[in-house]
Design an enzyme around this catalytic site. Sequence first.
Site, PDB file in Angstrom:
ATOM      1  N   ARG A 179       0.816  -1.223   0.000  1.00  0.00           N
ATOM      2  CA  ARG A 179       0.000   0.000   0.000  1.00  0.00           C
ATOM      3  C   ARG A 179       0.850   1.274   0.000  1.00  0.00           C
ATOM      4  O   ARG A 179       0.510   2.266   0.636  1.00  0.00           O
ATOM      5  CB  ARG A 179      -0.974  -0.003   1.191  1.00  0.00           C
ATOM      6  N   SER A 228     -11.588   0.444   2.376  1.00  0.00           N
ATOM      7  CA  SER A 228     -10.847  -0.045   3.539  1.00  0.00           C
ATOM      8  C   SER A 228     -10.190   1.117   4.267  1.00  0.00           C
ATOM      9  O   SER A 228      -9.480   1.914   3.663  1.00  0.00           O
ATOM     10  CB  SER A 228      -9.783  -1.055   3.106  1.00  0.00           C
ATOM     11  N   GLU A 298      -5.270   3.725   5.921  1.00  0.00           N
ATOM     12  CA  GLU A 298      -5.130   3.472   4.487  1.00  0.00           C
ATOM     13  C   GLU A 298      -5.814   4.594   3.715  1.00  0.00           C
ATOM     14  O   GLU A 298      -5.371   4.995   2.646  1.00  0.00           O
ATOM     15  CB  GLU A 298      -5.738   2.116   4.115  1.00  0.00           C
TER      16      GLU A 298
END
Length: 309
Positions: A179, A228, A298
Amino acid sequence: MTAHSLIDDIRAAAPDLRGRLLENQSLSDLTWFRVGGPAQVLFSPADEEDLAAFLAALDPSVPVTVIGLGSNLIVRDGGIPGVTIRLGGKAFGSVEIDGETIRAGTAVPDMRLAKAAAEASLDGLAFFRGIPGSVGGALRMNAGAHGGETTDVLTEARGIDRNGAVRSFTHAEMGFRYRHSSAPDDVIFTSATFRGRPGDREGIEAEMERVTAAREAAQPIRERTGGSTFKNPKGGKAWQLIDAAGCRGLIRGGAQVSEMHCNFLINRGGATAADIEGLGEEVRRRVREHSGFELHWEIKRIGVESSEG
């Protein structure tokens, strides 16, 4: 400097801009959470050349923020100072396929990228069907889902830096990890090149249907959500840690931890950005106290907090 003087300065410095330039523009309708304050100045360039000219002419002291589809984003209630850039239109939203190579503008939704690859019988990109963002966001955070990540298929990325220069990045230069990308923060990506592998179209489309079904069964995709919320920490899964800390269904103002999937925050109606971000911070605190795990966002949070209240 006021919004009015900033936009006047921009027009004076770059009189030949062809893109759309707006001041004090609300951003709430451009984010999936449907919250957030205004952009002091919002610029939507006509094409890559227009973007390069804009950045070259812009005063280096003016902050620049880039937004995409707004799916992985909280814009704070006080809005975004300086210039906010949003890419769109045909110049940044096209997909071209040549053999096993796919070139896509960074405004292309990830789901459309997956569909285009499937229609060309190219395998390896079906996982993009489960990502509710755009190619630009995928490059910046190495987006992934259902066993695949951007790093698996990207060969090159192209963008414009803060000085207006065109930059190209190989896969290695992107510095992908979980990520995250190590590409310079000041680069605004404009296109990306991916490589698929020959496959069976029906099989690829069946896989995409499985991805879609799994997403609809497990995630609150019909709600106003940003996707998310937290990255999975090493040695744990965010949703399990959140659930174990008693946060399923937790409410703050108009924001709530989804009952369906604990790693999703939703706007129940009337939420502010402060409600959503504050709820996320409360979840982080409870998880830390319960299990010792530190959750990291995130979802990207940008802008300034409101001075009201």
